[in-house]
Design an enzyme around this catalytic site. Structure first.
Site, mmCIF file in Angstrom:
data_model
loop_
_atom_site.group_PDB
_atom_site.id
_atom_site.type_symbol
_atom_site.label_atom_id
_atom_site.label_comp_id
_atom_site.label_asym_id
_atom_site.label_seq_id
_atom_site.Cartn_x
_atom_site.Cartn_y
_atom_site.Cartn_z
ATOM 1 N N GLU A 253 0.995 -1.108 0.256
ATOM 2 C CA GLU A 253 -0.063 -0.002 0.104
ATOM 3 C C GLU A 253 0.983 1.147 -0.001
ATOM 4 O O GLU A 253 1.509 1.482 1.056
ATOM 5 C CB GLU A 253 -0.922 -0.171 1.215
ATOM 6 C CG GLU A 253 -1.989 0.908 1.140
ATOM 7 C CD GLU A 253 -1.971 2.060 1.722
ATOM 8 O OE1 GLU A 253 -1.438 3.075 1.059
ATOM 9 O OE2 GLU A 253 -2.342 2.275 2.999
ATOM 10 N N CYS A 287 -2.530 8.333 3.610
ATOM 11 C CA CYS A 287 -2.256 8.028 2.176
ATOM 12 C C CYS A 287 -3.488 8.153 1.236
ATOM 13 O O CYS A 287 -3.151 8.935 0.344
ATOM 14 C CB CYS A 287 -1.858 6.472 2.371
ATOM 15 S SG CYS A 287 -0.216 6.095 3.252
#
Length: 479
Positions: A253, A287
């Site tokens: 990720e 993020c």
């Protein structure tokens, strides 16, 4: 009040008591509060030798953990979630002091609660064998077996919750886990593991704080079967290269620079608060936060005005002050990135709508909530991930231009579409190149809904049944 013992482990009254349980007796590296500069506590720095020893113990413990079966592992993971909830305030206080995020709002208490919720979510699914062919001649069944040892490398922005995202599904599927936390926020993860290990069997879950060399060893270790990593794309690429010789399974990720696309039919005031939190959750240090907002010219002024009104109402300051909902940047390096990108935008002719004038003599890494308008779509603040409390709002002629800009970058973690017409929003969402596209929200993750990136924002899915299967080895039994 002092720490008390229960059948599910020790309950700590506050962060001071929890720190006393995890700090080394002497020595260690000091960790500072990014809001004040005060020392939070000390962490024992692990070495490559420490990591090797932990992996050996995890490898030895894995068959016994796997042999417990799904039902017993579910029971233990739910008991571990109970232990988090029993220590929630101590964990949240420590998290606030080390990471900087406030206790309130979608911040420290929210993160600790999310850690418990995601741990329980890992127990919510049956992972049954799947009959893939049964035609009278061929009978093939797909099973999901434990991989072995999972190495998890976590970030500093959501240190507790992302650690849970990594360890919970891995443990559920019969793997053992070795965590390497960020050098910036090791205390939070060490404390979390300490609480979990009051319940879990010995040697099933390890945490080794340390520097770059420890992370590099995780990536190349011959006894680690799978790596789960959340962090920057550049670091992710290095992990991919280091893991190649042992052909490790990977869930990556990686960095994002999420776009939001506003359609002309929106009610600007109605969406302003959700837009704000989509961008500024965890003071922008997320993020999958909204990092560039594209707004058609006919509604641009209304959206800007509504966002300014909301942003001005959000207090920023030290996290332990109950009134604050925005905190500092977690570290000086990130502060400098945000300040440089905003200054570059201003020097290039962008308009400061709010903020962008930090106090040079202020304690802590506080950068004011900043909105930047009238900005070139190719400004560094737009095309580089700022990872902080500064949102560029880009004026476009129409939705087609917005889609083109949104898809122009080589990352695609998340995106969002904002409209009062759900059908139209869905059409636009299908054209955005991102792993997740939200409609009329941004970054609202759910433990039941798979999550993963597109393009250079990584690969592999987390959460839900897909997330459990991603930390298992598919095995076909045919015949």
């Amino acid at each position: 009040m002092s720490a008390t013992s229960t059948h599910d482990g020790i309950v700590y009254a506050n962060a001071k008591e929890l720190l006393a349980a995890i700090e080394p007796a002497s020595g260690g590296r000091e960790i500072s509060d990014p809001a004040t500069g005060d020392i939070v506590g000390r962490v024992a720095e692990g070495t490559v030798a420490d990591l090797d020893a932990a992996v050996e113990r995890a490898k030895a413990a894995q068959p016994g953990w796997d042999a417990l079966g799904h039902a017993e592992r579910r029971r233990l993971l739910n008991a571990a979630a109970d232990a988090i909830e029993a220590n929630a305030e101590a964990l949240a206080e420590l998290l606030s002091r080390e990471q900087g995020k406030p206790l309130n709002g979608p911040n420290a208490r929210f993160e600790v609660g999310g850690a418990a919720a995601w741990l329980r979510a890992a127990t919510a699914y049956d992972v049954d064998p799947e009959v893939v062919v049964d035609d009278g001649e061929t009978y093939a069944v797909k099973h999901y077996r434990a991989l072995g040892v999972v190495g998890a490398i976590g970030p500093w922005n959501w240190p507790m919750m992302i650690s849970i995202w990594q360890l919970a599904p891995s443990l559920r599927m019969g793997n053992t886990v070795v965590l390497k936390p960020s050098e910036y926020t090791p205390l939070s993860v060490v404390a979390l593991v300490h609480v979990l290990n009051q319940v879990l069997p010995a040697e099933v879950l390890h945490v080794i704080p340390g520097g770059r060399e420890v992370g590099e060893r995780v990536a190349e270790h011959p006894l680690i079967d799978k790596i789960m990593f959340t962090g920057s794309t550049s670091t992710g690429k290095a992990i991919i290269r280091s893991s190649a010789d042992t052909v490790k399974r990977l869930t990556m990720e990686l960095g994002g620079n999420d776009a939001g696309v506003v359609l002309p039919d929106v009610d600007a005031k109605a969406i302003a608060q959700d837009l704000f939190w989509g961008a500024f959750i965890n003071t922008g240090q997320t993020c999958a936060a909204l990092k560039r907002l594209y707004v058609p010219e006919e509604i641009y002024d209304a959206v800007v005005e509504a966002l300014i009104e909301v942003a001005q109402q959000m207090p920023m300051g030290p996290g332990l002050d109950e009134k604050n909902v925005l905190g500092p940047l977690q570290n000086q390096a990130q502060y400098r990135i945000v300040a440089e990108l905003v200054q570059d935008a201003v020097d290039s002719g962008a308009k400061v709508l709010l903020g962008a004038n930090p106090q040079s003599d202020a304690a802590g890494y506080f950068y004011p909530t900043t909105l930047i308008g009238e900005i070139d779509p190719n400004s560094r603040l737009v095309i580089e991930e700022q990872f902080g409390p500064a949102l560029p709002i880009i004026k476009v002629k129409d939705v087609e231009e917005a889609i083109a800009h949104a898809n122009a970058l080589d990352v695609g973690l998340g995106a969002s579409v904002w409209s009062s017409d759900r059908a139209k929003a869905t059409e636009v969402a299908a054209r955005l190149q991102a792993g997740t596209v939200w409609i009329n929200s941004h970054g609202t993750i759910d433990p039941r809904v798979p999550f993963g990136g597109a393009k250079q924002s990584g690969y592999g899915l987390e959460f839900g049944l897909d997330g459990l299967k991603a930390v298992a080895q598919p095995q076909i039994i045919n015949g």
